[in-house]
Design an enzyme around this catalytic site. Structure first.
Site, PDB file in Angstrom:
ATOM      1  N   HIS A 115      -7.585  -6.119  -3.074  1.00 58.17           N
ATOM      2  CA  HIS A 115      -6.426  -6.223  -2.187  1.00 58.17           C
ATOM      3  C   HIS A 115      -5.115  -6.306  -2.954  1.00 58.17           C
ATOM      4  O   HIS A 115      -5.010  -7.002  -3.958  1.00 58.17           O
ATOM      5  CB  HIS A 115      -6.581  -7.473  -1.311  1.00 58.17           C
ATOM      6  CG  HIS A 115      -5.408  -7.748  -0.438  1.00 58.17           C
ATOM      7  ND1 HIS A 115      -4.681  -8.916  -0.520  1.00 58.17           N
ATOM      8  CD2 HIS A 115      -4.815  -7.002   0.535  1.00 58.17           C
ATOM      9  CE1 HIS A 115      -3.708  -8.883   0.374  1.00 58.17           C
ATOM     10  NE2 HIS A 115      -3.760  -7.737   1.022  1.00 58.17           N
ATOM     11  N   GLU A 141      -6.691  -1.239  -2.650  1.00 55.38           N
ATOM     12  CA  GLU A 141      -5.652  -1.097  -1.642  1.00 55.38           C
ATOM     13  C   GLU A 141      -4.313  -1.385  -2.299  1.00 55.38           C
ATOM     14  O   GLU A 141      -4.195  -2.324  -3.090  1.00 55.38           O
ATOM     15  CB  GLU A 141      -5.910  -2.079  -0.494  1.00 55.38           C
ATOM     16  CG  GLU A 141      -4.884  -2.001   0.625  1.00 55.38           C
ATOM     17  CD  GLU A 141      -4.047  -3.264   0.730  1.00 55.38           C
ATOM     18  OE1 GLU A 141      -3.550  -3.532   1.827  1.00 55.38           O
ATOM     19  OE2 GLU A 141      -3.871  -3.966  -0.282  1.00 55.38           O
ATOM     20  N   ASP A 149      -1.784   1.229   2.066  1.00 61.30           N
ATOM     21  CA  ASP A 149      -1.267   0.357   3.122  1.00 61.30           C
ATOM     22  C   ASP A 149       0.196   0.718   3.351  1.00 61.30           C
ATOM     23  O   ASP A 149       1.076   0.340   2.577  1.00 61.30           O
ATOM     24  CB  ASP A 149      -1.422  -1.104   2.718  1.00 61.30           C
ATOM     25  CG  ASP A 149      -1.196  -2.057   3.880  1.00 61.30           C
ATOM     26  OD1 ASP A 149      -0.849  -1.571   4.978  1.00 61.30           O
ATOM     27  OD2 ASP A 149      -1.363  -3.269   3.707  1.00 61.30           O
ATOM     28  N   ASP A 160       0.154  -1.155  -1.492  1.00 62.19           N
ATOM     29  CA  ASP A 160       1.166  -1.102  -0.440  1.00 62.19           C
ATOM     30  C   ASP A 160       2.237  -0.081  -0.786  1.00 62.19           C
ATOM     31  O   ASP A 160       2.715  -0.037  -1.928  1.00 62.19           O
ATOM     32  CB  ASP A 160       1.818  -2.475  -0.278  1.00 62.19           C
ATOM     33  CG  ASP A 160       0.796  -3.560   0.006  1.00 62.19           C
ATOM     34  OD1 ASP A 160       0.279  -3.585   1.132  1.00 62.19           O
ATOM     35  OD2 ASP A 160       0.511  -4.369  -0.901  1.00 62.19           O
ATOM     36  N   HIS A 181       4.369  -5.185  -1.989  1.00 59.82           N
ATOM     37  CA  HIS A 181       4.074  -5.914  -0.765  1.00 59.82           C
ATOM     38  C   HIS A 181       5.274  -6.731  -0.317  1.00 59.82           C
ATOM     39  O   HIS A 181       5.748  -6.609   0.798  1.00 59.82           O
ATOM     40  CB  HIS A 181       2.858  -6.823  -0.959  1.00 59.82           C
ATOM     41  CG  HIS A 181       2.354  -7.441   0.305  1.00 59.82           C
ATOM     42  ND1 HIS A 181       3.037  -8.440   0.979  1.00 59.82           N
ATOM     43  CD2 HIS A 181       1.231  -7.199   1.027  1.00 59.82           C
ATOM     44  CE1 HIS A 181       2.360  -8.775   2.063  1.00 59.82           C
ATOM     45  NE2 HIS A 181       1.263  -8.046   2.122  1.00 59.82           N
TER      46      HIS A 181
END
EC number: 4.6.1.-
Length: 274
Positions: free
Chosen positions: A5, A25, A85, A27, A41
């Site tokens: 993540h 993942e 993301d 962002d 993020h």
């Protein structure tokens, strides 16, 4: 699939892979015009994590291309899925189409290199809300207009905002998407979340003829007890800040004969028939 993540810094890719992730993942942050700028993020994010790591998006793609290209010195065989993301909530919904065009072109230029790259990872587009579905339309339109529709086979769709599953199905129908769909269910690692929606999604996934959910992952799991709960329910993937904890749980007697890590030979768009 174990999804590392918030892997937004280039140097953290190997770190998460070394912990056991076979997917990452990251962002994607946009400017006000819908142009993808950085992997970032921002605050707030998960408990126990720093939210400020970042990289220029195109440089990140250049690096991850190498990491997923066989015979490249940076190649890591285990990395088979990239979850993007998309931070579309930070821009106007009117810019979602422009954002989809831009991300598609940057993937064409920096990851697939318009047919000249051998990078092989599958791409999962994580859309926050169904109202941003024009991003998907633009992404697919751009691949078609640029002459690279074949890359659609490598791209899946996922709505991450925990919205009504029937509402998501309706939007997928509007877009003409009946395959290559993941469904996420979860909450930041700072809080606990019930399983009602997750169970509903799993039931739909396992319904014969239902084509709007092929795979399901739970996020963002850090406690082993919640990882065990999700595995018992039958998820296909787990997103975690701690991939090594997921690895340890998978090795437990209860799960060792039921689950294994996905490899490149496992199609992330097909329902698992156990």
């Amino acid at each position: 699939w174990i999804m590392g993540h918030m892997v937004n810094a280039i140097e953290r890719v190997d770190e998460f892979l070394n912990l056991g992730a076979n997917a990452i993942e990251f962002d994607i942050d946009f400017d006000k015009d819908g142009i993808a700028q950085i992997t970032h993020h921002g605050i707030p994010c998960n408990c126990g994590r720093k939210c400020t790591k970042k990289a220029i998006f195109t440089e990140y793609l250049d690096n991850i291309r190498q990491v997923t290209t066989p015979d490249d010195p940076k190649f890591r065989e285990q990395l088979v899925l990239l979850a993007l993301d998309l931070k579309l909530l930070r821009i106007s919904s009117a810019k979602a189409y422009r954002a989809g065009e831009d991300v598609a072109k940057k993937l064409l230029d920096h990851y697939w290199q318009r047919g000249n790259s051998r990078a092989r990872a599958y791409i999962l587009l994580n859309i926050p809300l169904v109202e941003d579905y024009e991003f998907i339309r633009a992404f697919k339109d751009t691949l078609k207009n640029e002459g690279y529709e074949s890359y659609n086979d490598k791209v899946g769709i996922n709505f991450t905002g925990n919205e009504d599953l029937d509402k998501i199905r309706d939007v997928l129908e509007i877009l003409g998407i009946h395959k290559q769909v993941w469904q996420a269910d979860g909450i930041t690692s700072c809080f606990a979340r019930g399983t009602e929606r997750l169970k509903e999604a799993l039931e739909k996934r396992d319904t014969p003829g239902y084509n709007y959910i092929n795979k399901i992952y739970a996020w963002t799991l850090v406690r082993k007890s919640i990882m065990r709960r999700s595995l018992r329910l039958g998820v296909d993937g787990v997103m975690s800040n701690n991939p090594d904890r997921v690895i340890k749980v998978l090795k437990e007697k209860e799960f060792a004969d039921k689950f294994r890590l996905a490899t490149y030979n496992d199609n992330p768009w097909e329902k698992f028939r156990g």
